[in-house]
Design a protein around this motif. Structure first.
Motif, mmCIF file in Angstrom:
data_model
loop_
_atom_site.group_PDB
_atom_site.id
_atom_site.type_symbol
_atom_site.label_atom_id
_atom_site.label_comp_id
_atom_site.label_asym_id
_atom_site.label_seq_id
_atom_site.Cartn_x
_atom_site.Cartn_y
_atom_site.Cartn_z
ATOM 1 N N LYS A 132 38.737 38.111 60.214
ATOM 2 C CA LYS A 132 39.192 38.382 61.579
ATOM 3 C C LYS A 132 37.941 38.467 62.438
ATOM 4 O O LYS A 132 37.106 39.334 62.241
ATOM 5 N N SER A 133 37.800 37.568 63.389
ATOM 6 C CA SER A 133 36.527 37.423 64.104
ATOM 7 C C SER A 133 36.258 38.552 65.090
ATOM 8 O O SER A 133 37.131 38.968 65.845
ATOM 9 N N CYS A 134 35.039 39.055 65.055
ATOM 10 C CA CYS A 134 34.499 39.952 66.074
ATOM 11 C C CYS A 134 32.984 39.902 65.940
ATOM 12 O O CYS A 134 32.449 39.242 65.041
ATOM 13 N N ALA A 135 32.263 40.607 66.798
ATOM 14 C CA ALA A 135 30.801 40.507 66.834
ATOM 15 C C ALA A 135 30.147 40.944 65.532
ATOM 16 O O ALA A 135 29.066 40.459 65.177
ATOM 17 N N THR A 136 30.785 41.859 64.810
ATOM 18 C CA THR A 136 30.188 42.381 63.577
ATOM 19 C C THR A 136 31.084 42.182 62.359
ATOM 20 O O THR A 136 30.779 42.695 61.281
ATOM 21 N N CYS A 137 32.179 41.452 62.500
ATOM 22 C CA CYS A 137 33.147 41.301 61.407
ATOM 23 C C CYS A 137 32.600 40.411 60.299
ATOM 24 O O CYS A 137 31.731 39.573 60.524
ATOM 25 N N ASP A 138 33.147 40.616 59.102
ATOM 26 C CA ASP A 138 32.753 39.818 57.951
ATOM 27 C C ASP A 138 33.977 39.603 57.069
ATOM 28 O O ASP A 138 35.065 40.158 57.320
ATOM 29 N N TRP A 139 33.797 38.800 56.033
ATOM 30 C CA TRP A 139 34.878 38.512 55.103
ATOM 31 C C TRP A 139 35.322 39.761 54.347
ATOM 32 O O TRP A 139 34.499 40.558 53.912
ATOM 33 N N GLN A 140 36.643 39.900 54.194
ATOM 34 C CA GLN A 140 37.233 40.908 53.318
ATOM 35 C C GLN A 140 37.939 40.174 52.177
ATOM 36 O O GLN A 140 38.597 39.157 52.420
ATOM 37 N N GLU A 141 37.805 40.688 50.956
ATOM 38 C CA GLU A 141 38.363 39.976 49.806
ATOM 39 C C GLU A 141 39.368 40.843 49.044
ATOM 40 O O GLU A 141 39.205 42.061 48.930
ATOM 41 N N ILE A 142 40.402 40.169 48.546
ATOM 42 C CA ILE A 142 41.448 40.827 47.765
ATOM 43 C C ILE A 142 41.424 40.216 46.362
ATOM 44 O O ILE A 142 41.693 39.021 46.183
ATOM 45 N N SER A 143 41.090 41.016 45.379
ATOM 46 C CA SER A 143 41.078 40.537 44.001
ATOM 47 C C SER A 143 42.500 40.268 43.532
ATOM 48 O O SER A 143 43.425 41.038 43.832
ATOM 49 N N ASN A 144 42.680 39.191 42.798
ATOM 50 C CA ASN A 144 43.983 38.842 42.227
ATOM 51 C C ASN A 144 45.091 38.842 43.282
ATOM 52 O O ASN A 144 46.232 39.234 43.011
ATOM 53 N N GLY A 145 44.737 38.363 44.476
ATOM 54 C CA GLY A 145 45.746 38.242 45.531
ATOM 55 C C GLY A 145 46.700 37.087 45.292
ATOM 56 O O GLY A 145 47.753 37.008 45.932
ATOM 57 N N LEU A 146 46.334 36.189 44.387
ATOM 58 C CA LEU A 146 47.173 35.052 44.038
ATOM 59 C C LEU A 146 47.716 35.204 42.621
ATOM 60 O O LEU A 146 47.067 35.800 41.761
ATOM 61 N N ASN A 147 48.886 34.642 42.379
ATOM 62 C CA ASN A 147 49.463 34.668 41.029
ATOM 63 C C ASN A 147 48.754 33.701 40.094
ATOM 64 O O ASN A 147 48.599 33.968 38.902
ATOM 65 N N GLN A 148 48.358 32.540 40.648
ATOM 66 C CA GLN A 148 47.799 31.465 39.848
ATOM 67 C C GLN A 148 46.395 31.109 40.326
ATOM 68 O O GLN A 148 46.013 31.422 41.455
ATOM 69 N N GLN A 149 45.653 30.444 39.471
ATOM 70 C CA GLN A 149 44.351 29.924 39.878
ATOM 71 C C GLN A 149 44.565 28.759 40.845
ATOM 72 O O GLN A 149 45.348 27.847 40.567
ATOM 73 N N ARG A 150 43.875 28.823 41.996
ATOM 74 C CA ARG A 150 44.038 27.779 43.015
ATOM 75 C C ARG A 150 42.679 27.162 43.331
ATOM 76 O O ARG A 150 41.799 27.799 43.905
#
Length: 540
Positions: A132-150
């Motif tokens: 979510k873009s802002c002046a100081t924003c960065d990537w946030q990650e969710i482990s195992n957010g997917l059921n399958q390998q993509r």
């Protein structure tokens, strides 16, 4: 004129014809925006604040841009960035930190304006990453957010606000994000098994487009279906494209859903165009040092017909790994790529430096126009996205498994360029509209009437005014996911309000089947010359 003079006149004419180019360049211009952004832009997404997120992969080695404040990725000695945010207005770059490997991943701009990116390689297989873009924003990650390998999957935004994630290497199924429940499964998708060529694949990054009845058009390898993802049912099977040549990764062609021209709450027709690729056997040959010529054909199919059939066309330039982008005036731009080989490490040859435009409303045989060339090869892992001002942002190109800058045919490319289509030529300025209202970031509701006020400095043909709406697409590996353009229904309502000021009334799309809720670029087009766009947000 004497016979001798006539003879010399005719001889001179013949000489001039012999030296004339067979495919004269129609226009367009190039500019280098930044000689280096520090990474090779393998993936791109325009955001609704006129910034562009780009990233390559975390295992290319040390990039040419450091993470800020001495930061390093956790459990790594790599303190360089592998993602950046480009500010179009200031022409500047800000480094971002991805935690896991985003190589050959996919993504979607969600209705709230955040980029939700899925999958990748190794530790990134099942990750969901949110920016979510802002002046100081960065990537946030969710482990195992997917059921399958993509890995090499395709994503598409759906009318309900979720995204569907289809396929990937050895993933013959699909799933959704966000999940409705913790027990939500991944339905099997036999079409991906059927279109998989053993030891080659030729069906990764399938071409997926939302059809106005809510089903999905899915093209893989050399054929397509209309698919009801809610019921996991094939609604229609389309004919195999004539010639049967593969069009998907690694025989990478590209595809677009041609502009949807709206009238009285419906699309007049629904057509898909698939162009380029590599012939059967090209992948095996390239791995053995033989680089087959790319395909020079396109297939166009009106999928709204009761009995749809492919119509084949020939491009002026053969192309594999090209990108197809819809321009604000409804033309299609084919850019980047090579004329021999396939997608993969060191497997492409002979860069195609000249873009080509395709005018879908012209008669067959007069639709393609070659544009002025770049000087920079953009082969495997190159990208392109449409910007709000009508330029096309071009970056990437790295056919190596590391950053390699010397002693190779096509060095890793870190630069960022802009291609300006001919409608941006100064000679068109007197015909170019400028939108006065609505203001940018206006919210629009389905089926409602919208009054668009605009200025044009020169004479105006009231019958040559249209309003288009373009979705910002996620681009990687010659596929622009979620790309669509609607020509809104104006019912010939353009009127002059005063000196150089005009108003046109248009009707918003009737539902999310035509334009899923979210952010779009809205343009006024006059005599095929678009204004700069404004951001609007479709709301359910």
């Amino acid at each position: 004129m004497t016979s001798t003079l006539l003879y010399h006149h005719l001889l001179l004419s013949v000489i001039l014809l012999l030296h004339a180019p067979l495919c004269p360049a129609a226009g367009g211009s190039w500019s280098v925006l930044l000689p280096s952004i520090g990474i090779s832009a393998m993936h791109m997404q325009l955001l609704p604040n006129d910034r562009v997120v780009m990233y390559d992969r975390t295992d290319f080695g040390i990039s040419n841009i450091s993470l800020p404040n001495g930061k390093c990725r956790p459990n790594s000695t790599d303190c360089s960035a592998h993602s950046v945010e480009y500010d179009v207005g200031s022409n500047t770059i800000r480094p971002l930190m991805v935690l896991t490997n985003v190589w050959c991943s996919s993504g979607t701009l969600m209705p709230d304006g955040s980029l939700v990116q899925t999958g990748g390689w190794a530790d990134g297989y099942r990750r969901v990453r949110i920016y979510k873009s802002c002046a100081t924003c960065d990537w946030q990650e969710i482990s195992n957010g997917l059921n399958q390998q993509r890995w090499y999957a395709t994503n598409h935004l759906l009318p309900d606000g979720r995204q569907i994630i289809i396929g990937g290497r050895q993933a013959f199924n699909y799933e959704f994000y966000p999940k409705m429940s913790a027990t939500e499964n991944s339905p099997s998708f036999p079409f991906l098994v059927q279109t998989n060529d053993p030891n080659v694949e030729n069906n990764l990054y399938p071409f997926v487009f939302l059809y106005p009845d809510g089903n999905l058009f899915v093209f893989a390898n050399n054929r397509a279906i209309l698919f009801n993802y809610s019921k996991n049912q094939v609604v229609k099977t389309y004919p195999t494209m004539p010639g049967g040549q593969p069009r998907n990764y690694p025989s990478t062609g590209s595809a677009v859903l041609l502009p949807l021209r709206m009238k009285e709450g419906a699309a007049e027709s629904v057509e898909v165009l698939v162009c380029g690729g590599a012939p059967k056997g090209a992948f095996a040959n390239a791995n053995n040092g033989r680089f087959d010529g790319a395909l020079d054909t396109c297939g166009r199919i009106r999928i709204s017909d009761p009995n749809p059939q492919w119509v084949m066309e020939t491009m002026p330039l053969a192309r594999v790994m090209g990108d197809m982008l819809l321009l604000p005036n409804g033309h299609d731009l084919i850019i980047n790529g090579a004329s021999a080989g396939v997608a993969g490490w060191e497997l492409g040859r002979n860069p195609v430096l000249s873009p080509v435009t395709y005018r879908p409303d012209n008669q067959i045989g007069s639709r393609f126009e070659v544009q002025n060339p770049s000087t920079k090869p953009r082969v495997y892992h190159s990208t392109a996205v449409l910007l709000r001002d009508g330029r096309v942002l071009v970056g990437g190109s790295n056919p190596h498994d590391k950053y390699v800058f010397t002693n190779v045919l096509y060095p890793t490319e870190l630069s960022l360029e802009a291609f300006s289509p001919s409608y941006l030529d100064p000679s068109s300025s007197s015909s170019r509209p400028r939108i006065l209202s609505p203001k940018t970031k206006t919210k629009i509701r389905y089926g409602k009437r919208i009054a668009v006020t605009f200025m044009v400095p020169g004479p105006v043909d009231l019958n040559s005014v249209s309003v288009t709406m373009v979705s910002p697409s996620f681009n990687t590996h010659s596929l622009s996911m979620n790309q669509r353009l609607l020509v809104l229904d104006s019912a010939n309502s353009t009127k002059a309000l005063g000196r150089s000021t005009y108003r046109v009334g248009v009707t918003a799309p009737p539902s999310g089947n035509f334009a899923p809720a979210g952010h779009y670029l809205l343009y006024v087009v006059h005599k095929e010359i678009p204004s700069s766009g404004i951001w609007v947000r479709m709301q359910r």
